[in-house]
Design an enzyme around this catalytic site. Structure first.
Site: not given
Ligand code: GFB
Length: 312
Positions: A11, A14, A16-17, A107-109, A136, A140, A163-164, A179, A202
């Site tokens: 990877g 990406g 991380v990789g 992943s922390s999820c 996901y 993991k 990782p967080t 993200h 969001w």
């Molecule tokens: O980073 P994120 O997409 O994933 O969303 P998670 C984190 C928070 O940010 C959520 C908010 O509450 C989203 O609603 N947010 C606000 C947004 N604006 C935005 C935006 O424009 N884009 C995105 N993406 N979020 C992930 C897992 O969860 O954590 C993955 O889905 C992985 O699989 C990753 O584990 C580490 O932090 O909620």
């Protein structure tokens, strides 16, 4: 690992990789990489043939199908299938062809949606997962369990770290699949260039997230590969988290944007909080280097250099 050890980074393109590859290039001279087109890690036969031919001694398993909260909701089958296949194929081939040590990146999820904060490694599987990223997370968790089971049955040395939330150069900045930190950099910088009045956040902006700059993660991964041998998972975090709306204001300050934020409540918040307890790696005497503001400044500078106006 010594300078000439044969090290495979799965990877390497990406977030991380690529950070792990940058870190390894500082000290090691025999590093193996394959693009997705050269080697589809979901294909067991291709992975077996690759390991048989190349015989890597050490493996950093950073390859995964990743994405933010919306991507996980849009493609649940892809998230569980791709990651189960990647994890199973690489871990089994590592055992079959005698890899000395493998680092599995989780992943922390993986932790329960409503578990006590900060989250200790022992909380794993003590409660229901966050629905938005359950497929996901299950893949993991399967990867972690594979490593531990192979260590117990076959005497392998496959270590696992959690990782967080990560960010930094080479992140995915696509507005729909990325993200939050990368998405906000893209949206706020675009609004700055186009002089837009506001940027959409969001959800409610109320959840908290902990963010680790990806070069710190790469440093921690190499540290564990060189100094940690055990069956316990190891959290890697900064120990502090930030409310999403406050993160947006911090990025706004760094980018120099003067507009406002609005909220799209049709989008989910996901886990209310997922702050890791990183005491185990702290006791091993590892700690991160970059503050959140320093990491964001470096990421914004990288983003500005990489993406012209036309692409924002
Ligand atoms: O980073 P994120 O997409 O994933 O969303 P998670 C984190 C928070 O940010 C959520 C908010 O509450 C989203 O609603 N947010 C606000 C947004 N604006 C935005 C935006 O424009 N884009 C995105 N993406 N979020 C992930 C897992 O969860 O954590 C993955 O889905 C992985 O699989 C990753 O584990 C580490 O932090 O909620």
């Amino acid at each position: 690992m010594d300078k000439n050890s044969k090290i495979y980074v799965a990877g390497h393109h990406g977030l991380v990789g690529s950070a792990i590859l940058r870190k390894l290039n500082e000290k090691f001279s025999n590093i193996l990489v394959r693009t997705h087109n050269e080697l589809d890690l979901r294909n067991q036969k291709a992975v077996e043939q690759f390991f048989q031919k190349e015989q890597p001694e050490y493996v950093f398993l950073a390859a995964a199908k990743v994405g933010g909260i919306k991507a996980n909701l849009d493609y649940p089958a892809s998230f569980i299938y791709d990651n189960l296949m990647i994890n199973t194929n690489v871990i089994h081939a590592a055992y079959t062809y005698g890899v000395k040590k493998l680092l599995f990146l989780g992943s922390s999820c993986i932790y329960p949606r409503d578990c006590q904060q900060p989250i200790k490694e022992e909380y794993l599987l003590t409660g229901p997962l966050e629905k938005t990223n359950e497929p996901y997370a299950v893949a993991k968790i399967a990867g972690i369990t594979l490593c531990h089971a192979y260590n117990c049955q076959y005497g392998t040395n496959f270590i696992t770290c959690m990782p967080t939330n990560l960010y930094g150069p080479n992140d995915n900045f696509d507005e729909q699949s990325s993200h939050v930190l990368a998405a906000l950099i893209k949206k706020i910088y675009a609004a700055y260039l186009l002089k837009n009045d506001s940027v959409v956040i969001w959800g409610t902006g109320n959840p908290y997230r902990e963010f680790l700059y990806v070069d710190d993660l790469a440093d921690a991964g190499l540290f564990l590969m060189e100094h940690y041998n055990g069956n316990g998972i190891v959290n890697i975090g900064t120990g502090t988290d930030i409310k999403i709306i406050d993160l947006a204001h911090l990025i706004k300050k760094i980018v120099g944007y003067n507009g406002e934020f609005t909220f799209d409540r049709t989008k989910p918040d996901g886990m209310p909080r997922k702050l890791l307890n990183s005491e185990i790696i702290r006791k091993l005497r590892w700690k991160p280097t970059y503050s959140l503001e320093e990491g964001i400044r470096k990421t914004v500078a990288w983003y500005k250099e990489r993406y012209s106006k036309a692409e924002v």
